[in-house]
Design a protein around this motif. Structure first.
Motif, PDB file in Angstrom:
ATOM      1  N   ILE A 170       2.644   7.109  -6.500  1.00 20.91           N
ATOM      2  CA  ILE A 170       1.684   8.118  -6.954  1.00 20.91           C
ATOM      3  C   ILE A 170       2.217   9.521  -6.657  1.00 20.91           C
ATOM      4  CG2 ILE A 170      -0.623   9.066  -6.609  1.00 20.91           C
ATOM      5  CD1 ILE A 170      -1.550   6.200  -5.943  1.00 20.91           C
ATOM      6  N   LYS A 171       2.758   9.687  -5.464  1.00 17.99           N
ATOM      7  CA  LYS A 171       3.295  10.994  -5.074  1.00 17.99           C
ATOM      8  C   LYS A 171       4.424  11.424  -6.011  1.00 17.99           C
ATOM      9  CE  LYS A 171       5.218  13.446  -1.085  1.00 17.99           C
ATOM     10  NZ  LYS A 171       5.627  13.313   0.356  1.00 17.99           N
ATOM     11  N   THR A 172       5.307  10.495  -6.319  1.00 17.54           N
ATOM     12  CA  THR A 172       6.412  10.796  -7.233  1.00 17.54           C
ATOM     13  C   THR A 172       5.895  11.146  -8.630  1.00 17.54           C
ATOM     14  OG1 THR A 172       7.897   9.311  -6.026  1.00 17.54           O
ATOM     15  CG2 THR A 172       8.510   9.875  -8.277  1.00 17.54           C
TER      16      THR A 172
ATOM     17  N   LEU B 267       3.502   4.528 -13.275  1.00 22.01           N
ATOM     18  CA  LEU B 267       3.055   3.784 -12.094  1.00 22.01           C
ATOM     19  C   LEU B 267       3.296   2.290 -12.301  1.00 22.01           C
ATOM     20  CD1 LEU B 267      -0.257   5.633 -11.170  1.00 22.01           C
ATOM     21  CD2 LEU B 267       2.062   6.061 -10.359  1.00 22.01           C
ATOM     22  N   ASN B 268       4.550   1.905 -12.439  1.00 17.91           N
ATOM     23  CA  ASN B 268       4.874   0.520 -12.771  1.00 17.91           C
ATOM     24  C   ASN B 268       4.466  -0.453 -11.661  1.00 17.91           C
ATOM     25  OD1 ASN B 268       6.056   1.274 -15.237  1.00 17.91           O
ATOM     26  ND2 ASN B 268       7.981   1.770 -14.221  1.00 17.91           N
ATOM     27  N   PHE B 269       4.718  -0.077 -10.429  1.00 14.60           N
ATOM     28  CA  PHE B 269       4.371  -0.988  -9.334  1.00 14.60           C
ATOM     29  C   PHE B 269       2.856  -1.083  -9.165  1.00 14.60           C
ATOM     30  CE2 PHE B 269       3.581  -2.062  -4.853  1.00 14.60           C
ATOM     31  CZ  PHE B 269       4.213  -3.301  -4.822  1.00 14.60           C
ATOM     32  N   THR B 270       2.149   0.032  -9.306  1.00 15.69           N
ATOM     33  CA  THR B 270       0.685   0.006  -9.220  1.00 15.69           C
ATOM     34  C   THR B 270       0.104  -0.924 -10.273  1.00 15.69           C
ATOM     35  OG1 THR B 270       0.683   2.290  -8.422  1.00 15.69           O
ATOM     36  CG2 THR B 270      -1.391   1.429  -9.272  1.00 15.69           C
ATOM     37  N   ASN B 271       0.623  -0.841 -11.486  1.00 18.67           N
ATOM     38  CA  ASN B 271       0.164  -1.730 -12.548  1.00 18.67           C
ATOM     39  C   ASN B 271       0.515  -3.172 -12.244  1.00 18.67           C
ATOM     40  OD1 ASN B 271      -0.758   0.490 -13.969  1.00 18.67           O
ATOM     41  ND2 ASN B 271       1.163   0.755 -15.065  1.00 18.67           N
ATOM     42  N   ALA B 272       1.686  -3.412 -11.628  1.00 20.22           N
ATOM     43  CA  ALA B 272       2.079  -4.771 -11.247  1.00 20.22           C
ATOM     44  C   ALA B 272       1.131  -5.330 -10.200  1.00 20.22           C
ATOM     45  CB  ALA B 272       3.513  -4.774 -10.727  1.00 20.22           C
TER      46      ALA B 272
ATOM     47  N   GLN C 115       0.839  -1.204   0.000  1.00 17.84           N
ATOM     48  CA  GLN C 115       0.000   0.000   0.000  1.00 17.84           C
ATOM     49  C   GLN C 115       0.871   1.250   0.000  1.00 17.84           C
ATOM     50  OE1 GLN C 115      -3.380   0.252   2.756  1.00 17.84           O
ATOM     51  NE2 GLN C 115      -3.049  -1.900   3.279  1.00 17.84           N
ATOM     52  N   GLN C 116       1.839   1.276   0.904  1.00 17.51           N
ATOM     53  CA  GLN C 116       2.689   2.457   1.016  1.00 17.51           C
ATOM     54  C   GLN C 116       3.533   2.656  -0.230  1.00 17.51           C
ATOM     55  OE1 GLN C 116       2.463   4.738   3.487  1.00 17.51           O
ATOM     56  NE2 GLN C 116       3.766   5.915   2.080  1.00 17.51           N
ATOM     57  N   ARG C 117       3.951   1.572  -0.834  1.00 20.56           N
ATOM     58  CA  ARG C 117       4.763   1.675  -2.051  1.00 20.56           C
ATOM     59  C   ARG C 117       3.946   2.300  -3.182  1.00 20.56           C
ATOM     60  NH1 ARG C 117       8.210  -3.367  -4.656  1.00 20.56           N
ATOM     61  NH2 ARG C 117       9.096  -2.225  -6.437  1.00 20.56           N
ATOM     62  N   ILE C 118       2.653   1.957  -3.257  1.00 21.10           N
ATOM     63  CA  ILE C 118       1.777   2.566  -4.264  1.00 21.10           C
ATOM     64  C   ILE C 118       1.639   4.059  -3.994  1.00 21.10           C
ATOM     65  CG2 ILE C 118      -0.595   2.683  -5.119  1.00 21.10           C
ATOM     66  CD1 ILE C 118      -0.802  -0.331  -4.715  1.00 21.10           C
TER      67      ILE C 118
ATOM     68  N   PHE D 148      -1.246   2.069 -18.678  1.00 20.71           N
ATOM     69  CA  PHE D 148      -0.569   0.781 -18.674  1.00 20.71           C
ATOM     70  C   PHE D 148       0.508   0.733 -19.758  1.00 20.71           C
ATOM     71  CE2 PHE D 148      -4.794  -0.323 -17.017  1.00 20.71           C
ATOM     72  CZ  PHE D 148      -4.424  -0.923 -15.844  1.00 20.71           C
ATOM     73  N   LYS D 149       1.593   0.029 -19.453  1.00 14.30           N
ATOM     74  CA  LYS D 149       2.611  -0.156 -20.476  1.00 14.30           C
ATOM     75  C   LYS D 149       3.165  -1.574 -20.473  1.00 14.30           C
ATOM     76  CE  LYS D 149       5.552   3.027 -19.512  1.00 14.30           C
ATOM     77  NZ  LYS D 149       6.739   3.868 -19.699  1.00 14.30           N
ATOM     78  N   PRO D 150       2.324  -2.627 -20.292  1.00 14.03           N
ATOM     79  CA  PRO D 150       2.863  -3.961 -20.388  1.00 14.03           C
ATOM     80  C   PRO D 150       3.199  -4.289 -21.832  1.00 14.03           C
ATOM     81  CG  PRO D 150       0.492  -4.056 -20.145  1.00 14.03           C
ATOM     82  CD  PRO D 150       0.880  -2.628 -19.989  1.00 14.03           C
TER      83      PRO D 150
END
Length: 538
Positions: A330-332, A345-350, A323-326, A462-464
């Motif tokens: 987002i903040k970045t 948002l690579n991790f959010t998409n993951a 959760q915190q990593r997302i 998304f960019k998969p």
């Protein structure tokens, strides 16, 4: 009279058993023992405690392809083998049709929709629906998704702030997410709330007679199948109620749209009306057909999205670090590119991919061979006679069940931690070795060679590597729409709230058409996903 009907019924059952007995192309394929001639392995599979329990057990014992018995002695080929699935759903998709029971159940709650039309009408339906799901239109949906997510966010904040002496509240997130996803389909559907859990009341824990009855449908003529909606049993009454409610609500809104829709309206219903009015009158959909599309989208576009988001929040509630990593991501992203840019948002998409992998919206798909064929395997299996084979000959009419939940957890494909939550696996591009689904190599959205290529899009969020090349199948014609909505909603809800899984609660996965969350010991209360929710910063 009664004895004559009984004699005809017995003769019909005997005929089906004889037909099933003639097809023994799978007799050497290993599989679980059948507990009953009448229901085969079908009943025990449908009544297993959690989705996938038996599938995972069978794949460990027999490999990714096995034979299980259907009703009345039918042999059904089950597979989670990547090459077999690719052959059935992509390479030779034209030669594998949906099974009659799947088509007719769909017809019961969507009517004459794009999911149930024959080849002649399908192209006409598809042409009308294309504009609502094209690349350009999908981009215009993003503000709508954000507004609906923001309204839900405010509702949760109001609930939490109304709690006495507490900074958090236990919320059934599935229920509120389900209502939110109705908002984005079209204004007016907020009141479309049935008094029961539709999927639970109709598809969960079927009786033995119902399982057997459905197995006979493929032998019945179409005029008889169209009378199923009149059967005086709970499941069929529920389907009829759902369709009638959807059509009644849709008709009211449709009349408003026809009278007032202006060019530029962005919701699905408006676009559908505009597209139909612009078509040649001879090719236009009838009012009943348009209403059937609305009923379809209510299921495919809101129940499925709500379920997927529910399971995502469930996993995140157990992994606060993710959760915190997302939130940090987002903040970045906001600091670097503005609030409208989600490309990085690579991790959010993951996380979204991993949620769909562990909790596929539809855990099984069924098909039937239209002709004699040979199914190739990527992983050879050992037969009862001790042979090692890498292909399976099948005959016309052979039933095939694709275990999506098993494929999505194959260790040979996803690694030794395939049963565990690990979004980082999708940050390693080297893991995506197959091109099976339309999204992240998942069978959650399977693609068919005969599926309509509604759009070839590159979603902004998304960019998969192989995100979207075509829509999955007719049952998932709004896959792109759902993915974009999930991303927008997840960003809003994780950025503003923290989630914890409540102590002493056990949530189970049940197959009610979709993967349904219910609380152990409280099944009578229907679909639930209770999570402890608190506002970030309070």
């Amino acid at each position: 009279m009664i004895s004559g009907v009984a004699l005809c019924f017995v003769a019909f059952i005997a005929y089906i058993a004889w037909r099933n007995a003639r097809r023994h192309t799978l007799k050497d394929i290993r599989g679980p023992p059948s507990p009953s001639f009448w229901t085969g392995n079908e009943k025990e599979h449908r009544n297993s405690k959690q989705v996938g329990d038996l599938d995972f057990q069978w794949v460990r014992e027999y490999g990714p392809t096995w034979m299980a018995k259907g009703c009345l002695g039918e042999e059904v080929l089950w597979t989670a083998d990547p090459r077999a699935l690719q052959y059935v759903f992509h390479t030779s998709g034209y030669r594998f049709s949906k099974r009659t029971v799947a088509v007719e159940i769909t017809r019961l709650f969507t009517g004459e929709s794009i999911l149930t039309t024959d080849a002649n009408d399908h192209q006409r339906h598809r042409k009308i629906m294309n504009p609502a799901f094209g690349a350009a239109q999908l981009r215009t949906f993003l503000p709508l998704f954000r507004r609906s997510a923001a309204r839900l966010s405010q509702k949760w904040k109001d609930i939490i702030q109304s709690e006495d002496n507490s900074d958090r509240s236990t919320i059934n997130v599935h229920k509120t997410l389900s209502r939110m996803t109705l908002d984005v389909i079209g204004e007016g559907f907020q009141q479309f709330v049935l008094t029961h859990d539709f999927s639970v009341d109709t598809l969960l824990n079927p009786s033995s007679w119902d399982v057997i009855f459905k197995s006979t449908w493929r032998f019945l003529p179409q005029p008889v199948l169209k009378c199923l909606k009149y059967l005086p049993y709970r499941e069929y009454r529920r389907f009829a109620t759902y369709l009638q409610t959807a059509i009644h609500t849709g008709k009211t809104i449709l009349n408003e749209k026809v009278g007032s829709t202006e060019k530029g309206s962005k919701d699905f219903i408006s676009i559908l009306v505009q597209s139909n009015l612009m078509e040649d009158p001879r090719a236009q959909l009838s009012e009943r057909e348009i209403l059937s599309q609305i009923a379809t989208v209510l299921v495919a576009g809101h129940d499925t999205t709500a379920s997927a988001l529910t399971w995502l929040l469930y996993e995140l509630s157990k992994h606060p670090g993710d959760q915190q990593r997302i939130r940090d991501e987002i903040k970045t992203a906001r600091a670097n590119a503005g609030s409208s840019d989600f490309n990085n948002l690579n991790f959010t998409n993951a996380v979204i991919k991993e949620g769909l992998r562990l909790h596929p919206i539809v855990p099984l798909l069924v098909r039937e061979a239209d002709s004699d064929d040979v199914i190739p395997l990527s992983q050879p299996i050992e037969t009862r006679s001790g042979k090692i084979i890498n292909e399976i000959p099948i005959s016309k009419g052979q039933g095939i069940t694709a275990s999506i939940c098993t494929y999505n957890r194959l260790q040979s494909l996803w690694g030794e931690d395939a049963d565990e939550w690990n979004p980082n696996r999708f940050l390693d591009e080297g893991r995506e070795k197959n091109s099976l689904g339309v999204f992240a190599n998942l069978m959650t959205f399977c693609k068919l060679s005969k599926a309509p290529a509604f759009s070839n899009i590159n979603l902004t969020c998304f960019k998969p590597k192989r995100l979207v090349s075509a829509l999955a199948s007719d049952s998932l014609v709004i896959a792109n729409y759902r993915l974009l909505e999930m991303q927008a909603v997840l960003v809003e809800l994780v950025e503003n709230f923290e989630y914890r899984f409540p102590e002493g609660v056990e949530v189970v996965r049940l197959n009610a058409g979709l993967m349904a969350p219910m609380v152990e010991g409280k099944m009578h209360e229907g679909l639930q996903m209770p999570l402890e929710v608190s506002v970030i910063g309070l």
